[in-house]
Design a protein around this motif. Structure first.
Motif, short mmCIF file in Angstrom:
data_model
loop_
_atom_site.label_atom_id
_atom_site.label_comp_id
_atom_site.label_asym_id
_atom_site.label_seq_id
_atom_site.Cartn_x
_atom_site.Cartn_y
_atom_site.Cartn_z
N GLN A 33 -5.48 15.00 16.93
CA GLN A 33 -5.69 15.66 15.74
C GLN A 33 -6.90 16.26 15.66
O GLN A 33 -7.94 16.02 16.57
CB GLN A 33 -5.90 14.44 14.87
CG GLN A 33 -4.71 13.98 14.20
CD GLN A 33 -5.06 12.84 13.11
OE1 GLN A 33 -4.94 11.73 13.41
NE2 GLN A 33 -5.38 13.45 11.68
N LEU A 90 -4.91 10.06 20.51
CA LEU A 90 -4.32 8.94 20.13
C LEU A 90 -4.09 8.26 21.57
O LEU A 90 -3.42 8.99 22.55
CB LEU A 90 -3.10 9.08 19.27
CG LEU A 90 -2.47 7.71 18.94
CD1 LEU A 90 -3.31 6.97 17.96
CD2 LEU A 90 -1.07 7.98 18.31
N ASN A 94 -1.87 -1.57 24.17
CA ASN A 94 -2.17 -2.70 23.25
C ASN A 94 -2.52 -2.39 21.86
O ASN A 94 -2.48 -2.87 20.90
CB ASN A 94 -3.09 -3.77 23.91
CG ASN A 94 -2.23 -4.55 25.14
OD1 ASN A 94 -1.18 -4.52 25.16
ND2 ASN A 94 -3.62 -4.76 26.17
N THR A 95 -3.22 -1.47 21.80
CA THR A 95 -3.92 -0.58 20.70
C THR A 95 -3.56 0.76 20.60
O THR A 95 -3.97 1.33 21.44
CB THR A 95 -5.41 -1.04 20.71
OG1 THR A 95 -5.81 -2.56 20.96
CG2 THR A 95 -5.94 -0.48 19.52
N ARG A 96 -3.07 1.25 19.43
CA ARG A 96 -3.16 2.39 19.20
C ARG A 96 -4.27 2.77 18.39
O ARG A 96 -4.65 2.45 17.22
CB ARG A 96 -1.96 2.66 17.96
CG ARG A 96 -0.54 2.16 18.86
CD ARG A 96 0.65 2.12 17.78
NE ARG A 96 0.89 3.66 17.51
CZ ARG A 96 1.83 4.46 18.32
NH1 ARG A 96 2.52 4.02 19.24
NH2 ARG A 96 2.08 5.68 18.09
N LYS A 97 -5.33 3.72 18.64
CA LYS A 97 -6.36 4.15 18.15
C LYS A 97 -6.87 5.49 18.64
O LYS A 97 -6.37 6.07 19.59
CB LYS A 97 -7.49 3.23 18.69
CG LYS A 97 -7.88 3.04 19.79
CD LYS A 97 -9.07 2.21 19.94
CE LYS A 97 -9.50 1.98 21.47
NZ LYS A 97 -10.60 1.06 21.76
N LEU A 98 -7.52 6.09 17.76
CA LEU A 98 -8.10 7.39 17.89
C LEU A 98 -9.48 7.50 18.83
O LEU A 98 -10.27 6.62 18.48
CB LEU A 98 -8.25 8.32 16.75
CG LEU A 98 -7.22 8.79 15.99
CD1 LEU A 98 -7.66 9.58 14.67
CD2 LEU A 98 -6.39 9.93 16.78
N PHE A 100 -12.50 9.88 19.77
CA PHE A 100 -12.99 11.16 19.23
C PHE A 100 -13.93 11.82 20.22
O PHE A 100 -14.50 11.06 20.79
CB PHE A 100 -14.06 10.95 17.97
CG PHE A 100 -13.19 10.93 16.48
CD1 PHE A 100 -12.63 9.68 16.38
CD2 PHE A 100 -13.08 11.92 15.71
CE1 PHE A 100 -11.85 9.37 15.22
CE2 PHE A 100 -12.30 11.73 14.70
CZ PHE A 100 -11.96 10.56 14.32
#
Lengths: 110, 112
Positions: A33, A90, A94-98, A100
């Motif tokens: 993004q 992204l 185990n974790t979907r996270k952004l 930066f």
């Protein structure tokens, strides 16, 4: 190194100029993004890309997951384009996270 | 676009005091996130949630708790505020297949 490296850290353009920002990723990312943070601090989503290229007016963004980079191209820069631009990638698992990048601060001068 | 609101927008707290930052989203997103933004660090994930009743630790959870009492609301709690927690805090919501996140306007917190 940083999972998301953003370049350049700062950029100064004259009105009407074209330029590009780039993010390099240390690993394969699922999507990216791009945000603009305006003078009020608000984060405005510019693009979401899972692959390929998108355009919106004077802005164009490309994401190449295999080559691990994304770009944001600004055409015919205007004063209101000034601000800080962030890419965020992204990661999944185990974790979907952004994650930066540190941002590119753009100043457009008349 | 998703509507995400935060309150308060600005807060001054004293060291050792309790601070609660609130976030509300109206687009029925499952996922919600709390970030802080500091110069030189960009945005860093503190806590997140996959739905009502769930909270998960992000990358920098120490000194923070989170609460997700409903689909719409996600709070960040500083039980004992410290000056190092002076920052701008952003809430975001997202969900669905695109994983796009939408951000609130931010809360400026100053801990004296």
């Amino acid at each position: 190194g940083m999972p998301v490296e953003q370049n350049p850290p700062a950029l100064s353009l004259y009105e009407g100029a074209d330029s590009g920002l780039r993010c390099n990723f240390s690993t394969t990312m699922k999507s990216v993004q791009w945000f603009q943070q305006n003078h009020r601090g608000r984060l405005i989503t510019l693009f979401y890309l899972a692959q390929g290229t998108k355009e919106n007016g004077r802005l164009k963004s490309t994401f190449n997951s295999k080559e691990r980079y994304s770009t944001l191209h600004i055409k015919d820069a205007q004063l209101e384009d000034s601000g800080t631009y962030f890419c965020a990638a992204l990661i999944t698992g185990n974790t979907r996270k952004l994650i930066f990048g540190l941002g590119t601060t753009l100043q457009v001068q008349p | 676009e998703a509507a995400v609101t935060q309150s308060p927008r600005n807060k001054v707290a004293v060291t050792g005091g309790k601070v609660t930052l609130s976030c509300n989203q109206t687009n029925n997103h499952n996922n919600m996130y709390w970030y802080r933004q500091d110069t030189g660090h960009g945005l860093r994930l503190i806590h997140y949630s996959y739905g009502a009743g769930s909270t998960e630790k992000g990358d920098i959870p120490d000194g923070y708790k989170a609460s997700r009492p409903s689909q719409e609301n996600f709070s960040l709690i500083l039980e004992l505020a410290t000056p190092s927690q002076t920052s701008v805090y952003f809430c975001a919501s997202g969900g669905g297949g695109l994983d796009t996140q939408y951000f609130g306007p931010g809360t400026r917190l100053l801990v004296l």
